[in-house]
Design a protein around this motif. Sequence first.
Motif, PDB file in Angstrom:
ATOM      1  N   VAL A 137      25.937  14.457   9.268  1.00 35.91           N
ATOM      2  CA  VAL A 137      26.985  14.207   8.272  1.00 35.91           C
ATOM      3  C   VAL A 137      27.777  15.476   7.990  1.00 35.91           C
ATOM      4  O   VAL A 137      29.004  15.481   7.937  1.00 35.91           O
ATOM      5  N   SER A 138      27.054  16.608   7.804  1.00 35.21           N
ATOM      6  CA  SER A 138      27.735  17.871   7.495  1.00 35.21           C
ATOM      7  C   SER A 138      28.649  18.321   8.628  1.00 35.21           C
ATOM      8  O   SER A 138      29.771  18.762   8.401  1.00 35.21           O
ATOM      9  N   LEU A 139      28.138  18.217   9.866  1.00 36.03           N
ATOM     10  CA  LEU A 139      28.937  18.639  11.011  1.00 36.03           C
ATOM     11  C   LEU A 139      30.215  17.808  11.133  1.00 36.03           C
ATOM     12  O   LEU A 139      31.304  18.340  11.349  1.00 36.03           O
ATOM     13  N   ILE A 140      30.080  16.492  10.983  1.00 39.61           N
ATOM     14  CA  ILE A 140      31.258  15.633  11.071  1.00 39.61           C
ATOM     15  C   ILE A 140      32.227  15.952   9.935  1.00 39.61           C
ATOM     16  O   ILE A 140      33.435  16.067  10.142  1.00 39.61           O
ATOM     17  N   GLY A 141      31.669  16.134   8.739  1.00 38.33           N
ATOM     18  CA  GLY A 141      32.516  16.416   7.589  1.00 38.33           C
ATOM     19  C   GLY A 141      33.277  17.719   7.745  1.00 38.33           C
ATOM     20  O   GLY A 141      34.460  17.804   7.441  1.00 38.33           O
ATOM     21  N   GLU A 142      32.595  18.758   8.243  1.00 39.94           N
ATOM     22  CA  GLU A 142      33.237  20.059   8.394  1.00 39.94           C
ATOM     23  C   GLU A 142      34.330  20.026   9.466  1.00 39.94           C
ATOM     24  O   GLU A 142      35.362  20.674   9.352  1.00 39.94           O
ATOM     25  N   ARG A 143      34.098  19.244  10.508  1.00 43.06           N
ATOM     26  CA  ARG A 143      35.088  19.169  11.594  1.00 43.06           C
ATOM     27  C   ARG A 143      36.299  18.341  11.228  1.00 43.06           C
ATOM     28  O   ARG A 143      37.406  18.594  11.704  1.00 43.06           O
TER      29      ARG A 143
ATOM     30  N   ARG B 129      34.043  13.099   4.375  1.00 41.71           N
ATOM     31  CA  ARG B 129      32.778  13.366   3.687  1.00 41.71           C
ATOM     32  C   ARG B 129      32.517  12.327   2.598  1.00 41.71           C
ATOM     33  O   ARG B 129      31.383  11.877   2.407  1.00 41.71           O
ATOM     34  N   ASP B 130      33.566  11.962   1.879  1.00 38.92           N
ATOM     35  CA  ASP B 130      33.405  10.980   0.811  1.00 38.92           C
ATOM     36  C   ASP B 130      32.997   9.628   1.390  1.00 38.92           C
ATOM     37  O   ASP B 130      32.135   8.924   0.843  1.00 38.92           O
ATOM     38  N   TRP B 131      33.610   9.245   2.520  1.00 38.57           N
ATOM     39  CA  TRP B 131      33.256   7.979   3.163  1.00 38.57           C
ATOM     40  C   TRP B 131      31.806   7.997   3.644  1.00 38.57           C
ATOM     41  O   TRP B 131      31.068   7.026   3.461  1.00 38.57           O
ATOM     42  N   LEU B 132      31.383   9.116   4.241  1.00 37.26           N
ATOM     43  CA  LEU B 132      30.015   9.226   4.731  1.00 37.26           C
ATOM     44  C   LEU B 132      29.000   9.168   3.580  1.00 37.26           C
ATOM     45  O   LEU B 132      27.931   8.571   3.713  1.00 37.26           O
ATOM     46  N   ALA B 133      29.342   9.781   2.443  1.00 37.79           N
ATOM     47  CA  ALA B 133      28.456   9.733   1.273  1.00 37.79           C
ATOM     48  C   ALA B 133      28.319   8.302   0.773  1.00 37.79           C
ATOM     49  O   ALA B 133      27.225   7.851   0.410  1.00 37.79           O
TER      50      ALA B 133
END
Length: 226
Positions: free
Chosen positions: A218-224, A153-157
């Motif tokens: 982004v949320s879906l990838i982060g949660e998985r 998530r941090d990388w995606l942000a």
Amino acid sequence: MKNRPLLCTCLILLAGVILSVFAGGSALIRQLRPSPLEIHAKQGEVLAITGQAYKIEKKEKHQAVYLKNNSILQIQKDQKQSFQEPNFILYTDPEIQIHIGNAIRATGELSFFQNARNPGNFDQKLYYQRQAIHGLAWAKEVEVADDSVWKIRDWLAGFRSQWKKALIEALGEKDGNVLSAMMLGEKSEMDPDTKELYQASGIGHILAISGVCFLCWVSLIGERMA
């Protein structure tokens, strides 16, 4: 009923619609209820906030750190009182290094969101209530209590922030922020007059659809992967 399959199907669909309406109404009522923050604290009161960063929006002069699972302590009263608040926004100096997943301790002066002053205007309070966010504070003191990081998530942000920066550098601040709103759902630094023109023309949804898709991805990838 066995000889009337169409009627049976219509009744099932009608029942589904009614249940959906009741469920949506119940959710809206829960969202509009005063939160513990609104019940116990007052505008301008200094609070001690402890929570976990789940979203960060970097701006030129400050950064907005979205916190969840917050414990809030009123520190100005003779008898200190604490309560829980699901989500909260903390504004800090952009130079302070905070990553998604960090546990944050901070003190700051409480502000509440404003209702729309005129019919048809943006209702800031309702917008944030639907996200279970009922207040914000400008941080006076900030400390990273736990430096655990949700790496994906941090990388995606960070990727989203760099993408926005590249758009502004290539297209200029005004057009770069418009395209950033369309592609990334990032409307915080968009020119207010331009935003109002899109809304007045009935095409304000253009600024949200692509951004919502990106944020959902982004949320879906982060949660998985978190």
